[in-house]
Design a protein around this motif. Structure first.
Motif, PDB file in Angstrom:
ATOM      1  N   SER A  36       0.850  -1.193   0.000  1.00 32.92           N
ATOM      2  CA  SER A  36       0.000   0.000   0.000  1.00 32.92           C
ATOM      3  C   SER A  36       0.888   1.245   0.000  1.00 32.92           C
ATOM      4  N   ASN A  37       0.259   2.365  -0.176  1.00 31.29           N
ATOM      5  CA  ASN A  37       0.996   3.636  -0.159  1.00 31.29           C
ATOM      6  C   ASN A  37       1.048   4.246   1.236  1.00 31.29           C
ATOM      7  N   ALA A  38       0.904   3.425   2.261  1.00 28.40           N
ATOM      8  CA  ALA A  38       0.881   3.907   3.643  1.00 28.40           C
ATOM      9  C   ALA A  38       2.286   4.127   4.192  1.00 28.40           C
ATOM     10  N   GLY A  39       2.460   5.210   4.903  1.00 32.57           N
ATOM     11  CA  GLY A  39       3.670   5.465   5.657  1.00 32.57           C
ATOM     12  C   GLY A  39       4.949   5.349   4.862  1.00 32.57           C
ATOM     13  N   GLY A  40       5.883   4.553   5.378  1.00 26.92           N
ATOM     14  CA  GLY A  40       7.192   4.404   4.762  1.00 26.92           C
ATOM     15  C   GLY A  40       7.276   3.343   3.687  1.00 26.92           C
ATOM     16  N   LEU A  41       6.174   2.652   3.384  1.00 28.87           N
ATOM     17  CA  LEU A  41       6.221   1.587   2.377  1.00 28.87           C
ATOM     18  C   LEU A  41       6.675   2.075   0.999  1.00 28.87           C
ATOM     19  N   PRO A  42       6.191   3.220   0.513  1.00 30.48           N
ATOM     20  CA  PRO A  42       6.689   3.686  -0.781  1.00 30.48           C
ATOM     21  C   PRO A  42       8.207   3.919  -0.804  1.00 30.48           C
ATOM     22  N   GLU A  43       8.798   4.249   0.353  1.00 29.05           N
ATOM     23  CA  GLU A  43      10.253   4.411   0.422  1.00 29.05           C
ATOM     24  C   GLU A  43      10.967   3.100   0.097  1.00 29.05           C
ATOM     25  N   LEU A  44      10.406   1.985   0.548  1.00 30.90           N
ATOM     26  CA  LEU A  44      11.013   0.682   0.267  1.00 30.90           C
ATOM     27  C   LEU A  44      10.978   0.352  -1.215  1.00 30.90           C
ATOM     28  N   ILE A  45       9.918   0.745  -1.871  1.00 28.54           N
ATOM     29  CA  ILE A  45       9.680   0.339  -3.252  1.00 28.54           C
ATOM     30  C   ILE A  45      10.301   1.302  -4.251  1.00 28.54           C
ATOM     31  N   GLY A  46      10.341   2.585  -3.910  1.00 28.75           N
ATOM     32  CA  GLY A  46      10.806   3.579  -4.878  1.00 28.75           C
ATOM     33  C   GLY A  46       9.720   3.804  -5.920  1.00 28.75           C
ATOM     34  N   ASN A  47      10.088   4.261  -7.085  1.00 35.34           N
ATOM     35  CA  ASN A  47       9.120   4.498  -8.167  1.00 35.34           C
ATOM     36  C   ASN A  47       8.896   3.209  -8.938  1.00 35.34           C
ATOM     37  N   ASP A  48       8.244   2.259  -8.304  1.00 35.63           N
ATOM     38  CA  ASP A  48       8.007   0.923  -8.864  1.00 35.63           C
ATOM     39  C   ASP A  48       9.320   0.243  -9.250  1.00 35.63           C
ATOM     40  N   GLU A  49      10.393   0.569  -8.532  1.00 35.40           N
ATOM     41  CA  GLU A  49      11.708  -0.011  -8.810  1.00 35.40           C
ATOM     42  C   GLU A  49      11.871  -1.387  -8.184  1.00 35.40           C
ATOM     43  N   ARG A  50      11.271  -1.599  -7.015  1.00 37.37           N
ATOM     44  CA  ARG A  50      11.471  -2.851  -6.288  1.00 37.37           C
ATOM     45  C   ARG A  50      10.156  -3.539  -5.967  1.00 37.37           C
ATOM     46  N   GLY A  51       9.099  -3.135  -6.617  1.00 38.14           N
ATOM     47  CA  GLY A  51       7.779  -3.692  -6.373  1.00 38.14           C
ATOM     48  C   GLY A  51       6.724  -2.743  -6.904  1.00 38.14           C
ATOM     49  N   ILE A  52       5.511  -2.936  -6.441  1.00 42.84           N
ATOM     50  CA  ILE A  52       4.393  -2.112  -6.888  1.00 42.84           C
ATOM     51  C   ILE A  52       3.733  -1.480  -5.665  1.00 42.84           C
ATOM     52  N   VAL A  53       3.426  -0.200  -5.768  1.00 43.93           N
ATOM     53  CA  VAL A  53       2.707   0.516  -4.715  1.00 43.93           C
ATOM     54  C   VAL A  53       1.285   0.757  -5.195  1.00 43.93           C
ATOM     55  N   VAL A  54       0.311   0.408  -4.349  1.00 44.75           N
ATOM     56  CA  VAL A  54      -1.104   0.526  -4.680  1.00 44.75           C
ATOM     57  C   VAL A  54      -1.764   1.500  -3.710  1.00 44.75           C
ATOM     58  N   ALA A  55      -2.619   2.381  -4.237  1.00 44.87           N
ATOM     59  CA  ALA A  55      -3.431   3.231  -3.355  1.00 44.87           C
ATOM     60  C   ALA A  55      -4.315   2.298  -2.530  1.00 44.87           C
ATOM     61  N   ASN A  56      -4.302   2.488  -1.251  1.00 36.74           N
ATOM     62  CA  ASN A  56      -4.986   1.545  -0.357  1.00 36.74           C
ATOM     63  C   ASN A  56      -6.452   1.883  -0.147  1.00 36.74           C
ATOM     64  N   SER A  57      -7.063   2.510  -1.114  1.00 34.65           N
ATOM     65  CA  SER A  57      -8.422   2.988  -0.916  1.00 34.65           C
ATOM     66  C   SER A  57      -9.486   1.908  -0.996  1.00 34.65           C
ATOM     67  N   SER A  58      -9.288   0.882  -1.804  1.00 35.27           N
ATOM     68  CA  SER A  58     -10.351  -0.108  -1.953  1.00 35.27           C
ATOM     69  C   SER A  58      -9.811  -1.436  -2.467  1.00 35.27           C
ATOM     70  N   ALA A  59     -10.631  -2.454  -2.342  1.00 33.27           N
ATOM     71  CA  ALA A  59     -10.284  -3.766  -2.880  1.00 33.27           C
ATOM     72  C   ALA A  59     -10.133  -3.697  -4.392  1.00 33.27           C
ATOM     73  N   ASP A  60     -10.922  -2.863  -5.047  1.00 33.19           N
ATOM     74  CA  ASP A  60     -10.815  -2.707  -6.514  1.00 33.19           C
ATOM     75  C   ASP A  60      -9.434  -2.232  -6.927  1.00 33.19           C
ATOM     76  N   SER A  61      -8.860  -1.279  -6.170  1.00 32.14           N
ATOM     77  CA  SER A  61      -7.535  -0.786  -6.533  1.00 32.14           C
ATOM     78  C   SER A  61      -6.474  -1.870  -6.348  1.00 32.14           C
ATOM     79  N   TRP A  62      -6.681  -2.714  -5.375  1.00 28.73           N
ATOM     80  CA  TRP A  62      -5.744  -3.838  -5.198  1.00 28.73           C
ATOM     81  C   TRP A  62      -5.953  -4.871  -6.281  1.00 28.73           C
TER      82      TRP A  62
END
Length: 188
Positions: free
Chosen positions: A162-188
């Motif tokens: 999800s895009n919560a807190g420090g998680l996007p820092e781990l991933i970067g700009n989709d460099e090491r995984g995928i970041v998803v807006a955590n708004s709904s099951a549909d977005s996941w």
């Protein structure tokens, strides 16, 4: 108030992510150094991922999650609902939820008839489980960094967070995984 009282007298403050550092600095008004969290070093126990744990290895796509069962924090409800949507397209997919906590029994009871979902519970061999996953999902609503994500990444398991807190820092700009807006099951 409690944060200021607890950390206000400290000579030096350290946080596990830039996200956590910004929150602490805002609360206390002092500079905060970032030293990223780490994970236990664990070498691949089986390079070809054909590990048999409780007979779960099969030909189905396996989605995994490791975390404390507290839906308000870790977001397992969003992941489960997203997985149920995924089953419409990939009926052979399987979801393995590892961990324990206040919501474990609630989810286990609610989805007890859903044969594609396995509530594993707490395990001592998390790295062996990680090696069986095709993808690791971490839908946290609140997260300073995400040690479970680090552990999955250390085993070369693709991660979606999800895009919560420090998680996007781990991933970067989709460099090491995928970041998803955590708004709904549909977005996941």
């Amino acid at each position: 108030w409690l944060t200021r009282k607890a950390y206000g007298g400290a000579k030096k403050l350290v946080a596990v992510s830039r996200y956590a550092a910004e929150i602490l600095k805002e609360s206390v008004g002092k500079d905060v150094e970032v030293i990223y969290d780490g994970c236990r070093e664990q070498k691949h126990t089986c390079l070809d991922k054909e590990v048999k744990i409780n007979n779960v290895f099969d030909e189905y796509p396996k989605i995994g999650h490791v975390g404390a069962f507290d839906d308000n924090v870790k977001g397992q409800g969003t992941l489960i609902e997203a997985f149920l949507l995924l089953l419409e397209t990939y009926p052979n997919a399987r979801l393995y939820l590892i961990g324990d906590g206040k919501d474990f029994g609630l989810f286990q009871e609610k989805y007890k008839l859903q044969k594609e979902i396995t509530f594993v519970g707490k395990v001592d061999n998390v790295f062996e489980w990680l090696l069986t996953f095709d993808v690791f999902c971490f839908p946290s609503r609140i997260e300073a960094l995400g040690s479970s994500v680090l552990e999955a990444m250390s085993q070369d398991v693709p991660v979606i967070v999800s895009n919560a807190g420090g998680l996007p820092e781990l991933i970067g700009n989709d460099e090491r995984g995928i970041v998803v807006a955590n708004s709904s099951a549909d977005s996941w």
